[in-house]
Scaffold this motif. Structure first.
Motif, PDB file in Angstrom:
ATOM      1  N   HIS A 156      80.622  91.520-114.441  1.00  0.00           N
ATOM      2  CA  HIS A 156      79.500  90.589-114.391  1.00  0.00           C
ATOM      3  C   HIS A 156      79.012  90.316-112.975  1.00  0.00           C
ATOM      4  O   HIS A 156      77.860  89.912-112.780  1.00  0.00           O
ATOM      5  CB  HIS A 156      79.887  89.264-115.052  1.00  0.00           C
ATOM      6  CG  HIS A 156      80.081  89.364-116.533  1.00  0.00           C
ATOM      7  ND1 HIS A 156      79.046  89.260-117.432  1.00  0.00           N
ATOM      8  CD2 HIS A 156      81.191  89.577-117.287  1.00  0.00           C
ATOM      9  CE1 HIS A 156      79.501  89.388-118.665  1.00  0.00           C
ATOM     10  NE2 HIS A 156      80.799  89.576-118.610  1.00  0.00           N
ATOM     11  N   GLY A 157      79.863  90.477-111.969  1.00  0.00           N
ATOM     12  CA  GLY A 157      79.453  90.131-110.617  1.00  0.00           C
ATOM     13  C   GLY A 157      79.288  88.632-110.464  1.00  0.00           C
ATOM     14  O   GLY A 157      79.831  87.833-111.235  1.00  0.00           O
ATOM     15  N   GLY A 158      78.527  88.215-109.459  1.00  0.00           N
ATOM     16  CA  GLY A 158      78.290  86.791-109.246  1.00  0.00           C
ATOM     17  C   GLY A 158      79.153  86.231-108.140  1.00  0.00           C
ATOM     18  O   GLY A 158      79.418  86.901-107.133  1.00  0.00           O
ATOM     19  N   LEU A 159      79.621  85.004-108.300  1.00  0.00           N
ATOM     20  CA  LEU A 159      80.419  84.351-107.272  1.00  0.00           C
ATOM     21  C   LEU A 159      81.717  85.115-107.021  1.00  0.00           C
ATOM     22  O   LEU A 159      82.268  85.716-107.945  1.00  0.00           O
ATOM     23  CB  LEU A 159      80.749  82.905-107.685  1.00  0.00           C
ATOM     24  CG  LEU A 159      79.589  81.921-107.862  1.00  0.00           C
ATOM     25  CD1 LEU A 159      80.133  80.535-108.199  1.00  0.00           C
ATOM     26  CD2 LEU A 159      78.713  81.866-106.626  1.00  0.00           C
ATOM     27  N   PRO A 160      82.225  85.066-105.794  1.00  0.00           N
ATOM     28  CA  PRO A 160      83.502  85.731-105.506  1.00  0.00           C
ATOM     29  C   PRO A 160      84.639  85.109-106.322  1.00  0.00           C
ATOM     30  O   PRO A 160      84.700  83.888-106.499  1.00  0.00           O
ATOM     31  CB  PRO A 160      83.703  85.475-104.010  1.00  0.00           C
ATOM     32  CG  PRO A 160      82.367  85.097-103.483  1.00  0.00           C
ATOM     33  CD  PRO A 160      81.631  84.444-104.602  1.00  0.00           C
ATOM     34  N   LEU A 161      85.524  85.966-106.827  1.00  0.00           N
ATOM     35  CA  LEU A 161      86.651  85.502-107.628  1.00  0.00           C
ATOM     36  C   LEU A 161      87.957  85.989-107.020  1.00  0.00           C
ATOM     37  O   LEU A 161      88.110  87.175-106.722  1.00  0.00           O
ATOM     38  CB  LEU A 161      86.542  86.025-109.069  1.00  0.00           C
ATOM     39  CG  LEU A 161      87.750  85.769-109.970  1.00  0.00           C
ATOM     40  CD1 LEU A 161      87.847  84.287-110.322  1.00  0.00           C
ATOM     41  CD2 LEU A 161      87.693  86.625-111.242  1.00  0.00           C
ATOM     42  N   THR A 162      88.885  85.055-106.847  1.00  0.00           N
ATOM     43  CA  THR A 162      90.250  85.380-106.445  1.00  0.00           C
ATOM     44  C   THR A 162      91.176  84.999-107.587  1.00  0.00           C
ATOM     45  O   THR A 162      91.096  83.890-108.114  1.00  0.00           O
ATOM     46  CB  THR A 162      90.656  84.611-105.175  1.00  0.00           C
ATOM     47  OG1 THR A 162      89.801  85.002-104.099  1.00  0.00           O
ATOM     48  CG2 THR A 162      92.101  84.910-104.798  1.00  0.00           C
ATOM     49  N   VAL A 163      92.037  85.921-107.993  1.00  0.00           N
ATOM     50  CA  VAL A 163      93.021  85.661-109.042  1.00  0.00           C
ATOM     51  C   VAL A 163      94.403  85.711-108.410  1.00  0.00           C
ATOM     52  O   VAL A 163      94.750  86.680-107.726  1.00  0.00           O
ATOM     53  CB  VAL A 163      92.924  86.686-110.187  1.00  0.00           C
ATOM     54  CG1 VAL A 163      94.001  86.408-111.239  1.00  0.00           C
ATOM     55  CG2 VAL A 163      91.538  86.650-110.827  1.00  0.00           C
ATOM     56  N   ASP A 164      95.182  84.685-108.606  1.00  0.00           N
ATOM     57  CA  ASP A 164      96.529  84.622-108.033  1.00  0.00           C
ATOM     58  C   ASP A 164      97.439  83.903-109.017  1.00  0.00           C
ATOM     59  O   ASP A 164      96.974  83.287-109.981  1.00  0.00           O
ATOM     60  CB  ASP A 164      96.501  83.891-106.687  1.00  0.00           C
ATOM     61  CG  ASP A 164      97.661  84.306-105.786  1.00  0.00           C
ATOM     62  OD1 ASP A 164      98.534  85.053-106.263  1.00  0.00           O
ATOM     63  OD2 ASP A 164      97.702  83.879-104.623  1.00  0.00           O
ATOM     64  N   SER A 165      98.746  83.965-108.755  1.00  0.00           N
ATOM     65  CA  SER A 165      99.721  83.323-109.626  1.00  0.00           C
ATOM     66  C   SER A 165     100.743  82.578-108.780  1.00  0.00           C
ATOM     67  O   SER A 165     101.211  83.107-107.769  1.00  0.00           O
ATOM     68  CB  SER A 165     100.428  84.349-110.506  1.00  0.00           C
ATOM     69  OG  SER A 165     101.407  83.729-111.314  1.00  0.00           O
ATOM     70  N   PRO A 166     101.110  81.353-109.176  1.00  0.00           N
ATOM     71  CA  PRO A 166     102.058  80.570-108.387  1.00  0.00           C
ATOM     72  C   PRO A 166     103.512  80.778-108.784  1.00  0.00           C
ATOM     73  O   PRO A 166     104.409  80.234-108.167  1.00  0.00           O
ATOM     74  CB  PRO A 166     101.634  79.134-108.692  1.00  0.00           C
ATOM     75  CG  PRO A 166     101.183  79.200-110.118  1.00  0.00           C
ATOM     76  CD  PRO A 166     100.554  80.573-110.298  1.00  0.00           C
ATOM     77  N   GLY A 167     103.772  81.533-109.838  1.00  0.00           N
ATOM     78  CA  GLY A 167     105.126  81.618-110.353  1.00  0.00           C
ATOM     79  C   GLY A 167     105.461  80.394-111.196  1.00  0.00           C
ATOM     80  O   GLY A 167     104.637  79.507-111.406  1.00  0.00           O
ATOM     81  N   GLU A 168     106.682  80.340-111.679  1.00  0.00           N
ATOM     82  CA  GLU A 168     107.098  79.232-112.539  1.00  0.00           C
ATOM     83  C   GLU A 168     107.141  77.924-111.763  1.00  0.00           C
ATOM     84  O   GLU A 168     107.539  77.907-110.584  1.00  0.00           O
ATOM     85  CB  GLU A 168     108.478  79.517-113.133  1.00  0.00           C
ATOM     86  CG  GLU A 168     108.454  80.516-114.276  1.00  0.00           C
ATOM     87  CD  GLU A 168     107.623  80.038-115.446  1.00  0.00           C
ATOM     88  OE1 GLU A 168     107.863  78.908-115.920  1.00  0.00           O
ATOM     89  OE2 GLU A 168     106.734  80.773-115.887  1.00  0.00           O
ATOM     90  N   PRO A 169     106.732  76.823-112.404  1.00  0.00           N
ATOM     91  CA  PRO A 169     106.744  75.531-111.702  1.00  0.00           C
ATOM     92  C   PRO A 169     108.164  75.069-111.414  1.00  0.00           C
ATOM     93  O   PRO A 169     109.071  75.276-112.227  1.00  0.00           O
ATOM     94  CB  PRO A 169     106.052  74.583-112.686  1.00  0.00           C
ATOM     95  CG  PRO A 169     106.248  75.211-114.022  1.00  0.00           C
ATOM     96  CD  PRO A 169     106.235  76.697-113.793  1.00  0.00           C
ATOM     97  N   PRO A 170     108.369  74.430-110.271  1.00  0.00           N
ATOM     98  CA  PRO A 170     109.698  73.884-109.970  1.00  0.00           C
ATOM     99  C   PRO A 170     109.960  72.636-110.802  1.00  0.00           C
ATOM    100  O   PRO A 170     109.048  72.088-111.429  1.00  0.00           O
ATOM    101  CB  PRO A 170     109.594  73.542-108.476  1.00  0.00           C
ATOM    102  CG  PRO A 170     108.147  73.281-108.255  1.00  0.00           C
ATOM    103  CD  PRO A 170     107.406  74.193-109.180  1.00  0.00           C
ATOM    104  N   PRO A 171     111.199  72.158-110.833  1.00  0.00           N
ATOM    105  CA  PRO A 171     111.507  70.928-111.581  1.00  0.00           C
ATOM    106  C   PRO A 171     110.633  69.772-111.101  1.00  0.00           C
ATOM    107  O   PRO A 171     110.398  69.604-109.901  1.00  0.00           O
ATOM    108  CB  PRO A 171     112.982  70.685-111.258  1.00  0.00           C
ATOM    109  CG  PRO A 171     113.528  72.029-110.912  1.00  0.00           C
ATOM    110  CD  PRO A 171     112.415  72.761-110.228  1.00  0.00           C
ATOM    111  N   GLY A 172     110.149  68.968-112.059  1.00  0.00           N
ATOM    112  CA  GLY A 172     109.326  67.820-111.712  1.00  0.00           C
ATOM    113  C   GLY A 172     107.841  68.099-111.741  1.00  0.00           C
ATOM    114  O   GLY A 172     107.040  67.188-111.523  1.00  0.00           O
TER     115      GLY A 172
END
Length: 392
Positions: A97-113
């Motif tokens: 589709h194009g358009g606005l710049p897109l960055t895809v990333d992943s933070p990994g599993e959330p820590p406790p809390g």
């Protein structure tokens, strides 16, 4: 006078108070406030937390990519441990589709809390801050935006001097159960958090709709968003309280062209959406649960029961009080049905829908005491102090 007459009178009194003294919650004319285009358009970073959202991305992500925004804008989609290829599919859609710049990333599993969504939001905000934006748009992966959505939100925030501008996305109403339950969901939310009071300086009422929140980056930093609300199962009300508690000016209203594309075709789907967090909304307090059940019964169930019982028993006073209360209730629900384009014949069925919500709330408490906590997309959050609002 019999006890039931007094109960019916109490229900009518409650409805007259709600009609006149609860911030005119039943009105649906709270839309984006008056706004003018700024001379210089500030930079905006859009943060989209996404977990197993491949099914809805084709209906939502292209609308973000196609935003007609005069300033600098960039999208950060945070893949929160998806198992359905959400991240790769988002990249494919951006390439197509194009358009606005897109960055895809992943933070990994959330820590406790940390709840998963807020951990993903934190990661997205961290990526965004490297660009130095003036505003952050926090929006869910199931939200579709009109092409001018971002510019209208920014113009409203700049014109009104708001630190947070949030729109209650128009939820899908196509199946029978969606028609019965969804407009009532927004109606009940507005009853708890009258929109007129939220935008008023000095008011203690604070709420937001987590699917669409435009937030000043410096206000987010002052309020320590999202770290300060990292335990929240659902973040919208918690976010609004943190921003307003830090001296920020917030606003919430109904959307006109911001829509949720997530389907809830069966009662089971809607039941899960509500019951997973309803008891947390009551701070896991049995006394608040008891008060809520009694309150729902008095306000929503007594009117039709009083009318029918009064007619059956020949008690004119009971029937009249119940009928008047039911009439006021029905009248206050009509604007929300009109907003959702639903037939007005559904308005008298609000007591039935309220009874469903009562059962969902009780079921939420039962699940809590069985140790299941609030479950969503493969995660269970059992922290007693979680603060919740709308669904993610």
């Amino acid at each position: 006078m019999s006890a039931f007459v007094w109960i019916a009178a109490g229900s009518l009194a409650a409805w007259l108070w709600l009609l006149c003294c609860q911030g005119f919650f039943w009105r649906t004319d709270i839309r984006l406030p008056a706004r003018t285009d700024p001379d210089d358009w500030p930079s905006v970073c859009v943060v989209v937390p996404a977990r197993d959202e491949a099914a809805v991305l084709p209906d939502s992500l292209p609308s973000l990519l196609a935003q007609d925004y005069p300033g600098r804008a960039e999208i950060f989609l945070v893949d929160d441990g998806s198992s359905d290829g959400t991240g790769d599919f988002a990249r494919e859609l951006a390439s197509r589709h194009g358009g606005l710049p897109l960055t895809v990333d992943s933070p990994g599993e959330p820590p406790p809390g940390w709840t998963g969504k807020l951990w993903a939001v934190r990661h997205g905000i961290g990526l965004a801050r490297a660009r130095g934006p003036e505003y952050l748009l926090l929006t869910d992966a199931d939200i579709a935006h009109a092409p001018d959505s971002l510019r209208e939100l920014v113009a409203a925030a700049r014109t009104g001097g708001f630190d947070a501008v949030s729109l209650m996305a128009r939820l899908r109403v196509e199946s029978l159960w969606e028609r019965l339950v969804v407009p009532a969901f927004v109606y009940f939310f507005a009853q708890l958090y009258p929109f007129r009071r939220i935008g008023r300086k000095g008011s203690r009422t604070a709420a937001a709709a987590g699917g669409c929140v435009l937030l000043r980056a410096d206000a987010a930093e002052r309020a320590r968003i999202p770290d300060a609300i990292r335990h929240a199962v659902i973040d919208d009300v918690a976010l609004a309280r943190a921003v307003k508690g830090g001296g920020g000016h917030i606003w919430l209203g109904l959307a006109e062209r911001v829509d949720s594309v997530r389907p809830y075709p069966r009662l089971h789907d809607l039941w899960r959406m509500v019951s997973r967090s309803a008891y947390a909304q009551l701070r896991h307090n049995p006394l608040l649960l008891l008060g809520t059940v009694i309150g729902l019964a008095l306000v929503y169930l007594v009117p039709p029961v009083a009318l029918l019982a009064g007619l059956a028993a020949g008690s004119t006073a009971t029937a009249a009080l119940g009928g008047l209360a039911w009439l006021v209730m029905t009248g206050t629900y009509i604007p929300m049905l009109r907003y959702y384009g639903q037939p007005l014949r559904l308005a008298p069925l609000l007591p039935f829908t309220a009874f469903l919500y009562l059962l969902m709330t009780v079921d939420s408490a039962v699940q809590h005491y069985r140790g299941r906590g609030a479950a969503w997309k493969g995660r269970t959050y059992a922290r007693p102090g979680a603060v919740v609002g709308e669904e993610s």
